[in-house]
Design a protein around this motif. Structure first.
Motif, PDB file in Angstrom:
ATOM      1  N   ASP A  28       0.820  -1.214   0.000  1.00  0.00           N
ATOM      2  CA  ASP A  28       0.000   0.000   0.000  1.00  0.00           C
ATOM      3  C   ASP A  28       0.855   1.265   0.000  1.00  0.00           C
ATOM      4  N   VAL A  59      -2.489  -8.707  -7.627  1.00  0.00           N
ATOM      5  CA  VAL A  59      -3.921  -8.526  -7.399  1.00  0.00           C
ATOM      6  C   VAL A  59      -4.238  -7.033  -7.491  1.00  0.00           C
ATOM      7  N   LEU A  60      -5.466  -6.753  -7.821  1.00  0.00           N
ATOM      8  CA  LEU A  60      -5.954  -5.381  -7.703  1.00  0.00           C
ATOM      9  C   LEU A  60      -7.096  -5.438  -6.712  1.00  0.00           C
ATOM     10  N   ASP A  61      -6.775  -5.244  -5.457  1.00  0.00           N
ATOM     11  CA  ASP A  61      -7.807  -5.303  -4.431  1.00  0.00           C
ATOM     12  C   ASP A  61      -8.423  -3.921  -4.247  1.00  0.00           C
ATOM     13  N   SER A  62      -9.187  -3.744  -3.182  1.00  0.00           N
ATOM     14  CA  SER A  62      -9.914  -2.485  -3.028  1.00  0.00           C
ATOM     15  C   SER A  62      -8.945  -1.300  -2.973  1.00  0.00           C
ATOM     16  N   PHE A  63      -7.817  -1.488  -2.279  1.00  0.00           N
ATOM     17  CA  PHE A  63      -6.890  -0.362  -2.164  1.00  0.00           C
ATOM     18  C   PHE A  63      -6.238  -0.035  -3.501  1.00  0.00           C
ATOM     19  N   ARG A  66      -8.705   1.594  -5.763  1.00  0.00           N
ATOM     20  CA  ARG A  66      -9.001   2.951  -5.301  1.00  0.00           C
ATOM     21  C   ARG A  66      -7.860   3.898  -5.672  1.00  0.00           C
ATOM     22  N   ARG A  69      -8.056   4.762  -9.268  1.00  0.00           N
ATOM     23  CA  ARG A  69      -9.142   5.723  -9.496  1.00  0.00           C
ATOM     24  C   ARG A  69      -8.719   7.116  -9.058  1.00  0.00           C
ATOM     25  N   ALA A  94     -11.374 -11.257 -10.444  1.00  0.00           N
ATOM     26  CA  ALA A  94     -11.390 -11.026  -8.994  1.00  0.00           C
ATOM     27  C   ALA A  94     -11.961  -9.650  -8.664  1.00  0.00           C
ATOM     28  N   LEU A  98     -15.091  -9.152  -6.349  1.00  0.00           N
ATOM     29  CA  LEU A  98     -14.955  -8.322  -5.159  1.00  0.00           C
ATOM     30  C   LEU A  98     -16.010  -7.226  -5.147  1.00  0.00           C
ATOM     31  N   GLY A  99     -16.532  -6.898  -6.340  1.00  0.00           N
ATOM     32  CA  GLY A  99     -17.558  -5.873  -6.434  1.00  0.00           C
ATOM     33  C   GLY A  99     -16.984  -4.480  -6.542  1.00  0.00           C
ATOM     34  N   MET A 100     -15.773  -4.379  -7.092  1.00  0.00           N
ATOM     35  CA  MET A 100     -15.138  -3.075  -7.207  1.00  0.00           C
ATOM     36  C   MET A 100     -15.897  -2.193  -8.190  1.00  0.00           C
TER      37      MET A 100
ATOM     38  N   ASP B 237       2.271  -2.771   6.050  1.00  0.00           N
ATOM     39  CA  ASP B 237       1.867  -2.859   4.645  1.00  0.00           C
ATOM     40  C   ASP B 237       2.519  -4.025   3.911  1.00  0.00           C
ATOM     41  N   LEU B 263      -8.312 -14.924  -6.875  1.00  0.00           N
ATOM     42  CA  LEU B 263      -9.438 -14.628  -5.992  1.00  0.00           C
ATOM     43  C   LEU B 263      -9.026 -14.805  -4.537  1.00  0.00           C
ATOM     44  N   THR B 266      -6.632 -12.101  -3.461  1.00  0.00           N
ATOM     45  CA  THR B 266      -7.327 -10.828  -3.267  1.00  0.00           C
ATOM     46  C   THR B 266      -8.050 -10.811  -1.918  1.00  0.00           C
ATOM     47  N   GLU B 270      -7.374  -8.323   1.301  1.00  0.00           N
ATOM     48  CA  GLU B 270      -8.380  -7.494   1.977  1.00  0.00           C
ATOM     49  C   GLU B 270      -8.364  -7.722   3.482  1.00  0.00           C
ATOM     50  N   ARG B 273      -5.252  -6.405   5.177  1.00  0.00           N
ATOM     51  CA  ARG B 273      -5.310  -4.951   5.275  1.00  0.00           C
ATOM     52  C   ARG B 273      -6.207  -4.530   6.433  1.00  0.00           C
ATOM     53  N   GLY B 330     -16.785  -7.914   0.340  1.00  0.00           N
ATOM     54  CA  GLY B 330     -16.067  -8.239  -0.894  1.00  0.00           C
ATOM     55  C   GLY B 330     -15.355  -9.569  -0.772  1.00  0.00           C
ATOM     56  N   ARG B 333     -17.512 -12.592  -1.039  1.00  0.00           N
ATOM     57  CA  ARG B 333     -17.909 -13.008  -2.384  1.00  0.00           C
ATOM     58  C   ARG B 333     -16.799 -13.783  -3.098  1.00  0.00           C
ATOM     59  N   LEU B 334     -15.552 -13.600  -2.625  1.00  0.00           N
ATOM     60  CA  LEU B 334     -14.437 -14.271  -3.290  1.00  0.00           C
ATOM     61  C   LEU B 334     -14.244 -15.693  -2.799  1.00  0.00           C
TER      62      LEU B 334
END
Lengths: 140, 359
Positions: A28, A59-63, A66, A69, A94, A98-100, B237, B263, B266, B270, B273, B330, B333-334
């Motif tokens: 991060d 991976v491209l996770d939520s962070f 974001r 973006r 993924a 994840l619903g991004m 991190d 998946l 990921t 999450e 984190r 999230g 769902r994975l």
């Protein structure tokens, strides 16, 4: 980048564009550093467009999403168009699972397509500024 | 050299003088081959001794070539000796450090701790352990004595050893467990019994209890040879990346499709984190499962502030920090299975599983 060892990210200039390649999985903090460096380079190089190559991200996770973006939005405010390229199929899958919400994030398949998108979006009259005969050439 | 030449055809009477006149020449021969001045002198002396001893047998006039040949031989022999010495040097090196003043004290403490730990064992366990380890009795003869089976005795010995390890650690530390959960947890860790570890919530306890976290380190190290589970401590991190890569690597061995691996990675990302953001530190344990099906289980655990309303946190878009609220819902769902246990003030444990093969 300020880190020692192999570079995690490279930002190269090609005409009015910046090509930012991420070379490995970023944590991060590194992702945030990348965001700052890129936004700063946009101003310094007076770039009109940015291609971010994320093919090497595991991976491209939520962070991660974001951050991309945020970069795109900040770049837009600074007058540059951002295109994210190289999202691998499994990573894309993924992200969907994840619903991004990728919202207004512009994407293209690869660097080639990404530059084409920029050519279309940025100053249509200036599309000759980049030689299409040598797509591999990069000017640093 | 002139002296040696002139002395060549001399009579027997001047033999010693002849040899003495050879000294400069011998010294030159040796010095040309050996750098160290002291060593040169030693070798010259040795050559002269030999030449002197042989002087009576050597034909007149041949003493000089004899001395040259002898000097060469002596040098060659010394080289060979040096070489042998070098090759064998490691055998004489004593890698043990010289006795430190506190060493005896530490050894005594060690002995006391072991004795104390042994004394704390139940009589039956202690007797069996001593009979087996000290007297060298095998399990079968012990079993015959008590009317039991060899397997049962072996199991009893295993339990006794596990208990001894725990008691030894406590005795050495002069520590009394602060809670009544400590001993069962340490015992489960010492015995390497995963089912028992889950029953006593060993992972959660280690995050809460400083003493057990410290004492359990050697116990956990013993179990590190397991290759179907990996534990990643989370404190920053960089550990998020380490955790998701460890999960991907471990799950990759089960034959998950690349998409599934991403998946899983990921989801781990999450959850790791969440630990960094909300609790600061914690751990992610990735474990391969065989039953009821093959799959991978991820436990993300912390002793942080906990989640007041798990139901609310599981809703899409709910976020307590400036994120996108993708964390828990999230990740759910994975994965195929997803459970959150949280107690405000005590921490959160997220257990999630993904099965291998068709969904």
């Amino acid at each position: 980048m300020t880190t020692t060892g192999p570079r995690l990210v490279s930002i190269l200039r090609q005409g009015p564009y910046l090509i930012a390649s991420i070379h490995t999985a970023l944590d991060d903090t590194q992702m945030t550093d990348f965001q700052h460096d890129l936004v700063e380079r946009i101003g310094r190089d007076r770039s009109r467009g940015v291609v971010i190559d994320v093919a090497a991200l595991d991976v491209l996770d939520s962070f991660g999403t974001r951050t991309l973006r945020t970069i795109a939005e900040v770049a837009r405010l600074r007058g540059a168009v951002t295109v994210v390229v190289g999202i691998r199929p499994d990573v894309a899958f993924a992200m969907v699972a994840l619903g991004m919400d990728t919202g207004p994030l512009r994407t293209a398949l690869d660097l080639e397509e990404g530059l084409d998108v920029l050519d279309r979006l940025v100053a249509p009259g200036r599309s000759t500024s980049r030689s299409r005969s040598t797509p591999g050439s990069r000017t640093a | 050299m002139g002296a040696a030449e002139s002395a060549g055809p001399a009579s027997d009477v001047g033999r010693d003088d002849d040899v003495a006149s050879l000294i400069p020449m011998v010294r030159r021969v040796v010095a040309a081959r050996v750098a160290d001045a002291t060593a040169v002198e030693d070798l010259v002396q040795e050559t002269l001794v030999r030449v002197l001893a042989a002087a009576g047998r050597v034909e007149p006039g041949m003493l000089e070539p004899y001395a040259i040949a002898t000097a060469r031989n002596v040098v060659a022999t010394s080289w060979r000796d040096q070489d042998r010495q070098r090759r064998n040097q490691h055998r004489v090196v004593d890698l043990r450090l010289p006795d430190a003043p506190d060493e005896g004290l530490l050894a005594a403490e060690e002995r006391t701790a072991v004795a104390e730990a042994l004394a704390r064992l139940p009589d039956r366990d202690r007797e069996a352990l001593l009979a087996h380890e000290v007297s060298g009795r095998d399990t079968r003869s012990l079993a015959a004595e008590t009317g039991s089976t060899a397997g049962a005795v072996a199991a009893q010995l295993n339990r006794a050893r596990a208990r001894l390890r725990v008691e030894y650690l406590l005795a050495r530390d002069h520590a009394e467990p602060p809670t009544d959960r400590c001993r069962p947890v340490l015992l489960a860790l010492s015995g390497g019994d995963r089912r028992r570890q889950r029953e006593v919530e060993a992972g959660q306890h280690l995050l809460e209890c400083d003493l057990c976290a410290r004492l359990s380190r050697p116990l956990l190290d013993r179990g590190q040879q397991r290759d179907d589970a990996v534990r990643v401590p989370i404190s920053g991190d960089a550990d998020i990346v380490a955790a998701r890569q460890a999960a991907r690597e471990l799950a990759g061995r089960l034959g998950f499709a690349p998409t599934d691996l991403t998946l899983i990675a990921t989801a781990v990302s999450e959850m790791a984190r969440n630990i960094v953001r909300f609790a600061g530190t914690g751990e992610v344990v990735v474990e391969l499962l065989d039953r009821p099906r093959r799959g991978v289980q991820v436990v993300a655990r912390d002793a942080g502030p906990g989640i007041a309303d798990v139901g609310l946190a599981m809703q899409d878009g709910y976020s307590t920090y400036h994120g996108l609220g993708m964390g828990l819902p999230g990740a759910r769902r994975l994965m195929d299975e997803f459970a959150v246990v949280s107690e405000p003030g005590r921490g959160t444990t997220v257990t999630m599983t993904r099965w291998c093969g068709d969904r």
